[in-house]
Motif scaffolding. Structure first.
Motif, PDB file in Angstrom:
ATOM      1  N   ASP A   1      -1.562   3.807  -8.847  1.00  0.00           N
ATOM      2  CA  ASP A   1      -1.258   2.380  -8.220  1.00  0.00           C
ATOM      3  C   ASP A   1      -1.911   1.291  -9.533  1.00  0.00           C
ATOM      4  O   ASP A   1      -2.740   1.889  -9.751  1.00  0.00           O
ATOM      5  CB  ASP A   1      -2.298   2.781  -7.183  1.00  0.00           C
ATOM      6  CG  ASP A   1      -2.972   1.696  -6.585  1.00  0.00           C
ATOM      7  OD1 ASP A   1      -2.709   0.528  -7.078  1.00  0.00           O
ATOM      8  OD2 ASP A   1      -3.864   2.568  -5.581  1.00  0.00           O
TER       9      ASP A   1
ATOM     10  N   ARG B   1      -2.229  -2.093  -8.796  1.00  0.00           N
ATOM     11  CA  ARG B   1      -2.602  -2.935  -8.379  1.00  0.00           C
ATOM     12  C   ARG B   1      -3.633  -3.577  -8.447  1.00  0.00           C
ATOM     13  O   ARG B   1      -4.189  -4.751  -8.639  1.00  0.00           O
ATOM     14  CB  ARG B   1      -3.482  -2.575  -6.437  1.00  0.00           C
ATOM     15  CG  ARG B   1      -2.094  -2.354  -6.010  1.00  0.00           C
ATOM     16  CD  ARG B   1      -1.975  -2.144  -4.394  1.00  0.00           C
ATOM     17  NE  ARG B   1      -2.836  -1.373  -4.520  1.00  0.00           N
ATOM     18  CZ  ARG B   1      -3.586  -0.481  -3.318  1.00  0.00           C
ATOM     19  NH1 ARG B   1      -3.135  -0.915  -2.042  1.00  0.00           N
ATOM     20  NH2 ARG B   1      -3.652   0.929  -3.567  1.00  0.00           N
TER      21      ARG B   1
ATOM     22  N   THR C   1       0.854  -1.254  -0.004  1.00  0.00           N
ATOM     23  CA  THR C   1      -0.097   0.017   0.199  1.00  0.00           C
ATOM     24  C   THR C   1       1.032   1.361  -0.069  1.00  0.00           C
ATOM     25  O   THR C   1       2.202   0.870   0.031  1.00  0.00           O
ATOM     26  CB  THR C   1      -1.180  -0.281   0.972  1.00  0.00           C
ATOM     27  OG1 THR C   1      -0.523   0.318   2.758  1.00  0.00           O
ATOM     28  CG2 THR C   1      -1.771  -1.636   1.404  1.00  0.00           C
ATOM     29  N   ARG C   2       0.046   2.373   0.092  1.00  0.00           N
ATOM     30  CA  ARG C   2       0.756   3.191   0.177  1.00  0.00           C
ATOM     31  C   ARG C   2       1.551   3.597   0.960  1.00  0.00           C
ATOM     32  O   ARG C   2       2.238   4.603   1.196  1.00  0.00           O
ATOM     33  CB  ARG C   2       0.151   5.179  -0.329  1.00  0.00           C
ATOM     34  CG  ARG C   2      -0.085   4.601  -1.808  1.00  0.00           C
ATOM     35  CD  ARG C   2      -0.653   5.874  -2.419  1.00  0.00           C
ATOM     36  NE  ARG C   2      -0.296   6.178  -4.262  1.00  0.00           N
ATOM     37  CZ  ARG C   2      -1.424   6.005  -4.723  1.00  0.00           C
ATOM     38  NH1 ARG C   2      -2.923   5.274  -3.927  1.00  0.00           N
ATOM     39  NH2 ARG C   2      -1.840   6.240  -6.224  1.00  0.00           N
TER      40      ARG C   2
END
Length: 133
Positions: free
Chosen positions: A43, A45, A18-19
């Motif tokens: 992102d 994902r 994650t960030r």
């Protein structure tokens, strides 16, 4: 054919990041320390074809600054997470340096090169976040 072998030999991604992950935050911090500009994270994902969870893209205004940002990223990531890059390239020309941490791929561009390749446009299906320098 060598490029294809690199892609097929690439390690599988570990657990999704994650960030908020330490690796992500360390990379952003290292870029900021060396005055990297126009920092954007993509992102990826939700994109099945993506080779990583995130791309982090930034600019540096000269060959010297590109190297400084790249070196800072590798040094800080090793220091704070113990991770070494799986692969890096572009250190000869210093127009576009890529540092591959498998789940996160960092792209350090000179401004003209970034405009030419338009990496963010190619991956515009991913969420873009601008990070203050």
């Amino acid at each position: 054919m060598a490029a294809l072998q690199v892609l097929t030999a690439r390690p599988k991604r570990a657990a999704r990041l994650t960030r908020n992950s330490k690796l992500f935050k360390t990379i952003i911090s290292a870029i900021r320390q060396k005055k990297g500009e126009n920092i954007v994270s993509l992102d990826l994902r939700k994109i099945q074809e993506a080779v990583a969870d995130f791309f982090i893209v930034c600019e540096a205004s000269s060959n010297v600054q590109v190297r400084a940002v790249a070196d800072a990223i590798e040094t800080e990531v090793k220091k704070h997470t113990g991770e070494l890059p799986y692969h890096h390239e572009g250190y000869q020309a210093l127009q576009w340096v890529l540092i591959d941490y498998v789940n996160i791929v960092v792209h350090i561009f000179q401004p003209e090169t970034r405009k030419f390749y338009k990496l963010e446009e190619m991956w515009n299906d991913g969420d873009h976040i601008q990070h203050e320098a």
